[in-house]
Each structure stands twice: as C-alpha cells, then as structure tokens.
Design an enzyme around this catalytic site. Structure first.
Site, mmCIF file in Angstrom:
data_model
loop_
_atom_site.group_PDB
_atom_site.id
_atom_site.type_symbol
_atom_site.label_atom_id
_atom_site.label_comp_id
_atom_site.label_asym_id
_atom_site.label_seq_id
_atom_site.Cartn_x
_atom_site.Cartn_y
_atom_site.Cartn_z
ATOM 1 C CE1 TYR A 12 -110.202 -42.493 -50.767
ATOM 2 C CE2 TYR A 12 -111.484 -43.101 -52.693
ATOM 3 C CZ TYR A 12 -110.274 -42.780 -52.106
ATOM 4 O OH TYR A 12 -109.139 -42.755 -52.860
ATOM 5 C CG HIS B 222 -103.790 -42.397 -52.744
ATOM 6 N ND1 HIS B 222 -104.753 -42.433 -51.760
ATOM 7 C CD2 HIS B 222 -104.482 -42.489 -53.908
ATOM 8 C CE1 HIS B 222 -105.952 -42.527 -52.308
ATOM 9 N NE2 HIS B 222 -105.814 -42.571 -53.621
HETATM 10 C C1 FNR Z 1 -105.742 -45.183 -56.901
HETATM 11 N N1 FNR Z 1 -105.629 -45.465 -55.534
HETATM 12 C C2 FNR Z 1 -106.763 -45.525 -54.749
HETATM 13 N N2 FNR Z 1 -106.657 -45.809 -53.429
HETATM 14 C C3 FNR Z 1 -107.761 -45.921 -52.655
HETATM 15 O O1 FNR Z 1 -107.637 -46.181 -51.459
HETATM 16 N N3 FNR Z 1 -109.009 -45.765 -53.224
HETATM 17 C C4 FNR Z 1 -109.189 -45.481 -54.534
HETATM 18 O O2 FNR Z 1 -110.310 -45.366 -55.008
HETATM 19 C C5 FNR Z 1 -108.029 -45.308 -55.327
HETATM 20 N N4 FNR Z 1 -108.142 -44.949 -56.651
HETATM 21 C C6 FNR Z 1 -107.009 -44.895 -57.448
HETATM 22 C C7 FNR Z 1 -107.140 -44.577 -58.790
HETATM 23 C C8 FNR Z 1 -106.015 -44.616 -59.621
HETATM 24 C C9 FNR Z 1 -106.175 -44.334 -61.087
HETATM 25 C C10 FNR Z 1 -104.753 -44.963 -59.091
HETATM 26 C C11 FNR Z 1 -103.530 -45.046 -59.964
HETATM 27 C C12 FNR Z 1 -104.614 -45.210 -57.740
HETATM 28 C C13 FNR Z 1 -104.302 -45.787 -54.945
HETATM 29 C C14 FNR Z 1 -104.019 -47.271 -55.059
HETATM 30 O O3 FNR Z 1 -104.807 -48.026 -54.184
HETATM 31 C C15 FNR Z 1 -102.546 -47.588 -54.725
HETATM 32 O O4 FNR Z 1 -102.234 -47.030 -53.476
HETATM 33 C C16 FNR Z 1 -101.603 -47.031 -55.796
HETATM 34 O O5 FNR Z 1 -102.093 -47.337 -57.082
HETATM 35 C C17 FNR Z 1 -100.214 -47.611 -55.622
HETATM 36 O O6 FNR Z 1 -99.323 -47.024 -56.522
HETATM 37 P P1 FNR Z 1 -98.835 -47.764 -57.876
HETATM 38 O O7 FNR Z 1 -98.062 -48.966 -57.461
HETATM 39 O O8 FNR Z 1 -100.063 -48.088 -58.651
HETATM 40 O O9 FNR Z 1 -98.005 -46.728 -58.565
#
Ligand code: FNR
Length: 370
Positions: free
Chosen positions: A135, A267
């Site tokens: 980030y 995401h």
């Molecule tokens: C995320 N995702 C996410 N992406 C990212 O770049 N940095 C992060 O810190 C997070 N944190 C995060 C927390 C939670 C609780 C979730 C569910 C998702 C997004 C993650 O990398 C990914 O893109 C998604 O989880 C994909 O969707 P599905 O397949 O889990 O539904």
C-alpha cells in the site's frame, strides 16, 4: 478441522464454520463487500457463465500443476492473495499462513497491513517464494523504506495495489464501526519501520492510539499517478506488479510505464461496488497485453474448476483469497493447510477430468460462454 472431525470441502461450509469461530465484526469484515455487494456476488456468478468442454483420450496419467512466472517456476498453480489484518482472524495470523504456505510450497503475497512484520513472516517462510504487497503510503520516504525492507527480507516481487486510492464504501464495516487498524490489527510493518517511527512524537510502544491515528493519515496515497511508478523503480530491482487492473487501457498503461505484471482483480468486491467481475474483465485485458507481461487473476476463485477456467481465459497465475482466510480462522496453520491441500487436489482432479495434464495446456478452446 472442527466439523465433527469431518473435513470441510464446500466453500459455504468454510464460510459457515469461520462464522461460528469469529466475532460478528471480524467475520463480516472478511466476508463482506462494499456497497450493495453486487460485485462481490458477480465475482462468483461470472464463473457460472463459462462452461468447460473437456476432450478425452489424452493420457492424463502424469500431471503437473506447476507454472512459470517471471522467470521462476512455482510448484502450485495459485499464490496466496495479500490479505491484511490476519491477527483478527487467528492469534497466529500471518505466521500461521506462512507456516502452511511453507508446508505446501505455495507462494505467499504478504500484505502491507499484516499483523506481524514482513521480516517475521519471512523468517517463518524460509525459502518459500514470497512477494510483498505494497500500500503506497503518501509518505514517500516510508514507501521507499517498506520496499527496501521487503527486498532485504527475500521478497521477490513488489505488488502495488492500485485500486485503493482510498478505502471503498464498506457499509457492513461502517454499520459495525469496525476498522481493523483501529482495532489493533495491521500496523506491525509501520511500527517496525524507522521512517514511520521518526515521524512520531512518542513511540508506538508508549502511545499506540496516537501512532495509529498518524498511520491512518498516510496509509494510502490518493494523489498517486502513473508517472510515480518511476519512484519505486528507482528504489528496487524487483519486478513490479500492479494489482487491481480492470480496464484494458490500464493494462496497456502498465506495459507502457514498465510494470512487470498485472493482477486483474476487483479486490474481492471490496472497493467500488458495481465494477465488473474480475472474470468478465479478464479476456479483454489478456487480448491487449498477453505475451508482453504476465496477467494474474483474483476475485471469486472458490474451487478447482474456477482455477481451470481462469487459466483457460488467459491468466498466467491465480490468487486464492477468502478460502484460506476461513481456514485460518477455523484452525490456524492446520486449517490453512487443509484448505490448500483440498484446493491442490481439486485442481489436479479438475485438470485430469478436463482431459489435460499440465496447467500450460489450458487455453480458450477449453471453454465456452453460455
Ligand atoms: C483483502 N484484499 C487485500 N488486497 C490487498 O492488496 N491488500 C490487502 O491488505 C488486502 N486485504 C484484504 C483483506 C480481506 C479480509 C480480504 C477478503 C481481501 C484483497 C485480496 O488480495 C484479493 O484481491 C481478494 O481477496 C480476492 O477476492 P476473493 O477471491 O477472496 O473473494
């Protein structure tokens, strides 16, 4: 996993058992999407629009699930998506995920907002492949510091999440007034960082609440634009992968600005509600940039056939998100291992029953949209 000692296979069972383990706020934080959750639902629905046309009598007795990506060979056809704040899901958080990833040799993309520092997680991973998700902080010196620390700790790519100029409108979390950083999960990488510490009047050990408020001011960088990518390029030799691409023009820009890969992702339906599902975005993006840079994919992968479909539509790799987080919530390291084991078996069986023996054989001739 604790399910009357029966293993858990179905995604809805994983979700159900995680719900039974976690507080309402934490479960909702993981499970929910932004807004009316249209995109969250569409991510899974989109897979149903594509059907697999298997072709048989191909000798599938010997199968290989490995993939090639950025000059590396990875043994498994999926990586673990970056998911932040995992200490909220289980006390061992990312350390448990790292141990499971090591056990199953699954590459792990570690989130900036992890509850253990990127160095502590790297120690657990040993020589397991790892990437660092960034980030991009509005404090540029802090951003550079995070990238350098990741490189030093053996992370082999920097994943810059571009879909989060600010946080999406997550109604469920707003209703619950649950924000994991404020709840104490996800600041480890900042609190361990010399640049971040130098910005504080008192150390986080003395005044955690004020350190978190400072962090919330700089965690994202809404001013970020394409030309800023040169800043990271200056600070690392590692491949830079942009996560959160949905528009083919952004994929083209990624190539033009020297990114080494992209991740087609919304995401997990947690940023702008109403954006197209990741799978619907994939084919047009592949058409624009395939062969130039790798195109990775996430959002909605729930089982083996989903993995097959994403590869068939041109993905060079896929990321697993919520399923492993539920495994963690249910039973820590062992829970994650069980999810990974089932996923690997499911992909293996799906490959064979699609009439293929290697992931690299999957192409668009295998699927049809109905
Ligand atoms: C995320 N995702 C996410 N992406 C990212 O770049 N940095 C992060 O810190 C997070 N944190 C995060 C927390 C939670 C609780 C979730 C569910 C998702 C997004 C993650 O990398 C990914 O893109 C998604 O989880 C994909 O969707 P599905 O397949 O889990 O539904």
């Amino acid at each position: 996993m604790p399910n009357n000692n029966k293993p858990i296979y179905h995604y809805s069972d994983l979700e159900k058992h995680a719900k039974g383990t976690l507080s309402h706020e934490v479960f909702t934080y993981i499970q929910s999407g932004s807004g009316n959750e249209e995109t969250l639902k569409d991510n899974e629905q989109a897979f149903k629009k594509w059907k697999i046309k298997p072709q048989f009598l191909n000798d599938v007795s010997e199968r290989n699930l490995s993939i090639s990506l950025l000059d590396e060979t990875y043994k498994t056809p999926f990586l673990l998506a970056p998911v932040g704040h995992l200490g909220a899901a289980h006390p061992d958080g990312e350390l448990a995920v790292a141990r499971a990833a090591k056990e199953k040799q699954v590459p792990y993309i570690v989130s900036t907002v992890s509850t253990f520092s990127l160095e502590e997680i790297a120690d657990e991973l040993g020589d397991t492949p790892r990437w660092f998700q960034l980030y991009w902080s509005s404090d540029q010196e802090l951003t550079a510091s995070l990238v350098k620390r990741a490189e030093k700790a053996g992370y082999s790519a920097i994943v810059v999440t571009i879909d989060t100029p600010i946080l999406g409108y997550r109604e469920a979390d707003l209703t619950n007034q649950y924000f994991p950083l404020r709840a104490g999960y996800g600041s480890a990488n900042y609190f361990a960082d010399p640049v971040f510490r130098s910005r504080l009047k008192e150390s986080p050990e003395v005044n955690k609440a004020s350190a978190i408020e400072e962090l919330l001011k700089i965690v994202f960088h809404p001013k970020l634009s394409w030309k800023d990518l040169a800043f990271i390029r200056k600070h690392t030799k590692l491949p830079i992968i942009l996560k959160g691409v949905l528009h083919p023009n952004d994929a083209i820009q990624a190539v033009d600005y020297g990114a080494d890969g992209i991740i087609v992702s919304n995401h997990g339906g947690r940023q702008l509600d109403g954006v197209l599902s990741s799978l619907d975005a994939l084919p047009n993006i592949v058409q624009e940039v395939s062969g130039k840079i790798p195109v990775l994919f996430d959002s909605g992968i729930r089982r083996g056939p989903d993995v097959i479909k994403a590869y068939a539509l041109g993905a060079d790799a896929v990321l697993l998100g919520r399923p492993y987080v539920y495994g963690l919530a249910i039973n820590g390291q062992a829970g994650v291992e069980e999810v990974l084991e089932h996923f690997l078996n499911d992909v293996d069986v799906s490959l064979a029953t699609a009439g293929k023996s290697r992931i690299s054989e999957l192409d668009s001739s295998l699927v049809v949209k109905v």
